[in-house]
Design a protein around this motif. Structure first.
Motif, PDB file in Angstrom:
ATOM      1  N   ARG A 217       0.834  -1.204   0.000  1.00  0.00           N
ATOM      2  CA  ARG A 217       0.000   0.000   0.000  1.00  0.00           C
ATOM      3  C   ARG A 217       0.875   1.263   0.000  1.00  0.00           C
TER       4      ARG A 217
ATOM      5  N   ALA B 235       2.493   1.694  -3.397  1.00  0.00           N
ATOM      6  CA  ALA B 235       1.528   2.185  -4.385  1.00  0.00           C
ATOM      7  C   ALA B 235       1.271   3.676  -4.183  1.00  0.00           C
ATOM      8  N   ALA B 236       1.222   4.105  -2.926  1.00  0.00           N
ATOM      9  CA  ALA B 236       1.043   5.537  -2.641  1.00  0.00           C
ATOM     10  C   ALA B 236       2.229   6.334  -3.156  1.00  0.00           C
TER      11      ALA B 236
ATOM     12  N   PHE C 222      -4.497   5.104  -1.405  1.00  0.00           N
ATOM     13  CA  PHE C 222      -3.500   4.179  -0.875  1.00  0.00           C
ATOM     14  C   PHE C 222      -2.934   4.645   0.461  1.00  0.00           C
TER      15      PHE C 222
ATOM     16  N   ARG D 155       1.152  -2.460 -11.438  1.00  0.00           N
ATOM     17  CA  ARG D 155       0.068  -2.682 -10.476  1.00  0.00           C
ATOM     18  C   ARG D 155      -0.739  -3.920 -10.835  1.00  0.00           C
TER      19      ARG D 155
ATOM     20  N   LEU E  29      -7.133  -4.611  -1.054  1.00  0.00           N
ATOM     21  CA  LEU E  29      -6.025  -3.922  -1.710  1.00  0.00           C
ATOM     22  C   LEU E  29      -5.911  -4.362  -3.169  1.00  0.00           C
TER      23      LEU E  29
END
Length: 186
Positions: free
Chosen positions: A52, A55-56, A94, A152, A163
């Motif tokens: 997470r 991804a952020a 995220f 992704r 998620l």
């Protein structure tokens, strides 16, 4: 001859009810978020939290790239501003987005709009230079969106339910952004 109901109603739940309940319980246990949060042993971040956070960071880096292209090519604001706003929302979804929510200084307040001034790389390892041609800048941004969407999509196999759904949704949006940027470059 009339049809009569059995004199005795079945006591307890029916077999189908029990089977459906057992299947539902199995799904509930299988989809639980046991892997999320901190590891029980050492309190370190779980693989889900790491995914997470990564991804952020990826979304925040994409926002920075949008900012660089907007600074170099302010005439592309009509196309890029809504896509940048979506990237900000993705970072926030995220759990990031703290530094991505504020757009960089508006093009009129930022560096001079000449490609050479705004496309320079900072000595601290800032963003890559923005191509001088608007079409090339859009193509580069489309490639960045496509690459991130692909990454992704591959990460879906390694993260749990919620998620994974979020990654899939954001990857699909990124693919759509890449398409829009590619069309905008024509």
């Amino acid at each position: 001859m009339s049809f009569s109901l059995p004199s005795r109603a079945p006591s307890g739940p029916r077999r189908r009810t029990l089977l459906a309940g057992a299947a539902g319980l199995g799904l509930l246990v299988g989809c639980s978020s046991g892997g999320e949060g901190s590891d029980a042993a050492g309190g370190s971040p779980s693989a889900t939290e790491k995914a997470r956070a990564g991804a952020a960071r990826d979304s925040e880096a994409l926002v920075e790239r949008y900012d660089a292209v907007l600074a170099a090519h302010p005439d592309l604001a009509g196309l890029l501003t809504p896509l940048r706003a979506e990237a900000v929302r993705h970072a926030e979804a995220f759990g990031g987005g703290k530094r991505a929510t504020k757009p960089s200084a508006s093009p009129s307040q930022s560096q001079s709009p000449s490609p050479s001034a705004s496309a320079s790389v900072s000595p601290s390892g800032g963003p890559d230079p923005v191509p001088a041609e608007p079409k090339a800048a859009l193509a580069e941004l489309a490639a960045a969106e496509r690459k991130l969407a692909d990454r992704r999509g591959k990460a879906l196999e390694e993260v749990p339910g919620e998620l994974a759904r979020l990654l899939a949704s954001v990857a699909a949006a990124g693919a759509g952004h890449a398409y829009m940027l590619t069309e905008g470059a024509k």
